[in-house]
Scaffold this motif. Sequence first.
Motif, PDB file in Angstrom:
ATOM      1  N   LYS A  51      54.351 -74.316 -78.045  1.00 40.10           N
ATOM      2  CA  LYS A  51      55.691 -73.854 -77.023  1.00 40.10           C
ATOM      3  C   LYS A  51      56.123 -73.148 -75.971  1.00 40.10           C
TER       4      LYS A  51
ATOM      5  N   TYR B 122      58.642 -72.424 -73.018  1.00 40.68           N
ATOM      6  CA  TYR B 122      59.621 -71.122 -72.991  1.00 40.68           C
ATOM      7  C   TYR B 122      60.563 -72.209 -72.547  1.00 40.68           C
TER       8      TYR B 122
ATOM      9  N   ARG C  93      51.692 -64.480 -82.301  1.00 42.25           N
ATOM     10  CA  ARG C  93      53.577 -64.454 -81.702  1.00 42.25           C
ATOM     11  C   ARG C  93      54.475 -65.166 -82.767  1.00 42.25           C
TER      12      ARG C  93
ATOM     13  N   MET D  68      53.121 -63.741 -86.589  1.00 47.87           N
ATOM     14  CA  MET D  68      54.168 -63.095 -86.802  1.00 47.87           C
ATOM     15  C   MET D  68      55.569 -62.973 -87.024  1.00 47.87           C
ATOM     16  N   GLY D  69      55.658 -64.724 -86.916  1.00 48.09           N
ATOM     17  CA  GLY D  69      57.218 -64.385 -86.913  1.00 48.09           C
ATOM     18  C   GLY D  69      58.462 -63.839 -85.911  1.00 48.09           C
ATOM     19  N   LEU D  70      57.388 -63.313 -84.078  1.00 46.72           N
ATOM     20  CA  LEU D  70      57.838 -62.622 -83.267  1.00 46.72           C
ATOM     21  C   LEU D  70      58.793 -63.819 -82.673  1.00 46.72           C
ATOM     22  N   THR D  71      58.093 -64.814 -82.997  1.00 48.55           N
ATOM     23  CA  THR D  71      58.582 -65.597 -81.588  1.00 48.55           C
ATOM     24  C   THR D  71      58.906 -67.169 -82.273  1.00 48.55           C
ATOM     25  N   LYS D  72      59.962 -68.251 -82.219  1.00 47.94           N
ATOM     26  CA  LYS D  72      60.094 -69.432 -82.911  1.00 47.94           C
ATOM     27  C   LYS D  72      59.678 -70.727 -81.862  1.00 47.94           C
TER      28      LYS D  72
ATOM     29  N   PRO E  84      60.664 -66.683 -88.570  1.00 49.65           N
ATOM     30  CA  PRO E  84      61.146 -65.824 -88.656  1.00 49.65           C
ATOM     31  C   PRO E  84      61.815 -64.626 -89.031  1.00 49.65           C
TER      32      PRO E  84
ATOM     33  N   GLU F 132      49.244 -58.046 -79.613  1.00 53.29           N
ATOM     34  CA  GLU F 132      49.265 -57.286 -78.443  1.00 53.29           C
ATOM     35  C   GLU F 132      49.236 -56.480 -78.439  1.00 53.29           C
TER      36      GLU F 132
END
Lengths: 901, 287
Positions: free
Chosen positions: A606, A608, A643, A646-650, A665, A678
Amino acid sequence: MSRFPRVTRRRAVTAAVVLVLLAAATVWAVLPERAAWTAQDLRITVRSGPGGDEPVELDARFLLPRDRSGKVPAVLLAHGFGGTKASVSSDAESLAERGYAVLTWTARGFGKSTGEIHLDSPDYEVKDAQRLLDWLAARPEVQTDATGDPRVGVVGGSYGGALALLLAGQDQRVDAIVPSITWNDLSHAFLPQSASTDATGVFKKGWAGVFFGGSAGGDNPACGRFAADVCATYLSMATTGVPDATSLALLRRSSPATVLDKIKAPTLLIQGAVDTLFPLSEADANAKGIAAAGTPVKVAWFTGGHDGGAGPGNDQDRVKFLTVQWLDHYLQGKGSTPSGDFTFSRVAGFSALDRDLVTNGYSTKAYPGLTGTGAADLALTGSAQPIANPPNGNPAAISALPGLGSRLSSLLSGNVATDVPGQHATFDTAPLTGAIEVAGSPTVRLRAASPTGEAVLFVKLYDLDQNGSPTLSAGLVAPVRLTGLPKDIAAAQPVTVTLPAIVRQLEPGHTLQVVVATSDQGFLTPVAPTTYTVAIDGQLTLPTLVGTAIASPATLWWYALGALIVALLLGLTLLLLVRRARSRRRVTSVTAEYADTPLVVLGLRKAYDDGFVAVEEIGFTVERGQVVGLLGPNGAGKTTTLRVLMGLTKPTAGEIYVFGHRLVPGAQILSRVGALVEGPGFLPHLTGAQNLRAYWEATGRPWADARFEEALEIAGLGTSVHRRTKNYSHGMRQRLAIAQAMLGLPELLVLDEPTDGLDPPQIAEMRRVLQRYATDGRAVLVSSHLLAEVEQTCTHAVVVNKGRIVASGPVDDIVGESPSVAIEVTDVPAATEILSGLGVRSVTPDGASGLIVDMNGTPRAELVASLVRAGVGVDRVVPRRRLEDAFLALVGDNSRGSGDR
Amino acid sequence: MSTSIAVGYRPSRTLPIVAEIRRQASRRRTQLALGFMVLLPLIILAAFEFGGGSGDDDGNGGGAFSSLVDLATSGGLNFALFCLAVSAGFLLVVVFALFAGDTVASEASWGSLRYLLAIPVPRARLLAVKLIVALGYSFVALFLLAGTGLLVGTLRYGWHPLGSTIAAQIPPGQGVLRLLGILAYLAVILLVVAGLAFLLSVLTDAALGAVGGAVLLWILSSILDQITALGSIRNALPTHYSDAWMGLLSTPVQTEDLAKGAISALVYATVFWGLAFFRFTRKDVTS
């Protein structure tokens, strides 16, 4: 670390696009519109007068369309009384934009033109205009029909309108005219007589004064710039109220009525319904006279005029459209022949938006004149009544306020009109049973008696609403001068009084009132006080006209709104269908290889947008029955991994499979995963129990599946579960969050730092809970930065640092004996030397007196013995474990971690 | 054990509208906002009652509301209309912005948003439900205001025609229809605020930022609309037609601006909501 946002390509492109758009908008707004015409101001000297030899210099302006091919037809645009060429500049410009050469000029006696005012006299103003036709014919830009004969239309309002009619009657070179709000016969206009007798009319002193006073300058203070004969006519009429033969002849000469039979140019007559100076009857007379000669005539009425101004917007648009249509056809040959239909407008009400009138447009197939297409007769009641004529006409009733340019609304709502008690008689109808659409001149039969044998009377028609408040439509009155009257009303013969034409819808329930008054501020009445007796015979006849409503632009907008809504609904439906099809495809793809494995993470990365790489590459597996610890210092990339999980972030790269389903997601497989990521997140205003309930409600799953009691037991909050979560301690929230994650006993439980904020007994309890949880084929993934926690809770561990896996495997393997020991000695250099000789793999200093030794198979006892033998004191020998090795190795590199991940 | 989803889980059943209504209903700000909608007409009524009759000493002749103030005590319909007229410019804007702007941002700031997404509630569904409920509450607030105004106004001043100083009186039956029309138009025109606030709510985790930002931009647009030098650009401003409901007080009704305003509002709202959905279904939820 810059404090400013990083410049990425995407941001740069976005910023550039925004900047360009802003710049374009600014330029577009700031740049002056390039006019589609060119203008030239000039002074044209013409010779006119009876002999054609009196020079006069006219202040003129000649406009040409900028983009023209070849010669263009011309328009002679005349202004109204008291105006100059500047008063018609916007009309001139819009005509030039439509492809006409436009010549405007200030009429003689006004503005910067020389000469005197002769009231559109055929010898002066009209001859001036004929010379301007000559001038136009000589211009190379102007299209001609023959040598010296330009293709030309004449447009003008009021003073200019009469000029158009008189010019067309006097000069056959004119090809089309559009006269508006103008007169037919000046002697009728200024000396109106509404009764069917031959007696001279009543002098309209109000308007006459406005005009005569409107011309300042000149040598004679009494006459201003008026020519001597015009001035003398005014002075004599205003004094006596009765014109002499010279005056009448002068007024007649300036009237189009004398030349109507000679007009061959197609004529569009536009007249205003709110005009007490030149009412609709003037245009009606013009229309009849011109039509009698076989010339095409079209009539249009609008709600405006000398009192009402240009009228509401939709009326102005209609008038402009008709004018352009007329000129385009008769001058340019564009468009089919304008039909002979008649359009008019009627006040519909008031707009609360701009506090002004609203009119609706109507059309009929042919011009009906002032008598409508039908008639409504209403009986009037009221006996003969005596009314007093005030001496010198004071006090006087008020009907309109000439020249004030007052707002339409005040004129039409009857705020202005007042009658003086004792000076007027009233005759009422019964309340109307239905609506009547009046368009034309109402008529009544009036009888009057006067001790002097003469009477000047004003007949008006009021519209009274249910509350009795009167409206005098457009402020119009019918002045009547009757002669040869008997002294007794019983002997009086009825005369028909034709009231001024009105356009009005009479509402049901309203009452009509005919008022006969002796005075009016706008007119000159007899000086001597007298008392008349008046009566109305029988009935009031109203001409009716039912037109077809002209569609207003509002209807179009409503259609547009309907179309927009339909388009939005269609678009939404389409979007939903596409989404549904897509999500159906997504659910079906299962990778069989991992179908029974709770969690497989493959090559996860990942990065950003700002370039920060939180996870370099992480891959691990969680099998059923395992409690896996994700161990790493703060900022190692644990939370980012969860994250993504949990499908919150790609993820930037790599894949995650949960029971063989690829995780994206919102993937449905997440319904089999319970999570604490978190820290807790609760609605602060709800209690713990309500929060769990609200959460479960949001899953949409049956309440019985929640295993609510089991979860509450795990939370162990006791009665606190009924307190609001905003009052919870950190630990209580943490326990509630774990309980929430366990609601419904998901097959994979993911907990991020679950023991954060818990006290030691609770941590111990949590261990037991997690170990129990992982039975029955369930699995647990715990992330932690605490070595001990993972060691005691987990069956397996994955150690990460700086976004990479450092070690992984069963905890027992990792925690097993390490090949290295930590020792503390009294003499570090000596010890290092001795140990190096023992054949160990490495010796690393650790603090001031410590050493870490990789034994490489050498027994610990031998190591201690060697040191002691050499005289080096050994304070402490601690065997190290692998997990600790791994952990220290990474923390040792950079004890600050690698940033917040 | 190879079922692909948990027993009973259906993406289309997650976050039922009733659940979201309940989530919002229990919040203090919802209760306060709706309560104030009921309270405001009572405050205005009290002000009229205790304010005395000589209200003309401030010389506000010719103001936008002067005729409405004069007529406010002439009947229930006029009182309700007055309540709407004084609220339309700002209060209702704030209320719409509050309901639409707070809904996603507050979940984000509490940290509960990520748990909803991990259920998983499909992101588009989450937004749709949140939007529908936020709009529902906004409309309820609008109708509460008008309804309370109509009720207390009628109780105090009686059931009389809808009066106006410049247009003819409108009989009570038709007056109710006009009032409903005004409510409907306000509901539509305020969709722009709701759309903007909702978009900001998705873009930020700070509920205050979303609500305040939407109100701020609305005010900015109102200010620009006052500057006649901007010419036809003003027609494109979202607030340009915000007073067009006055056309419904005219006789006959002036509906051209209503249609234009509705078109403008729908276009703006669609764009804002479209952007919100586009952004939210793609963004990384980091709160």
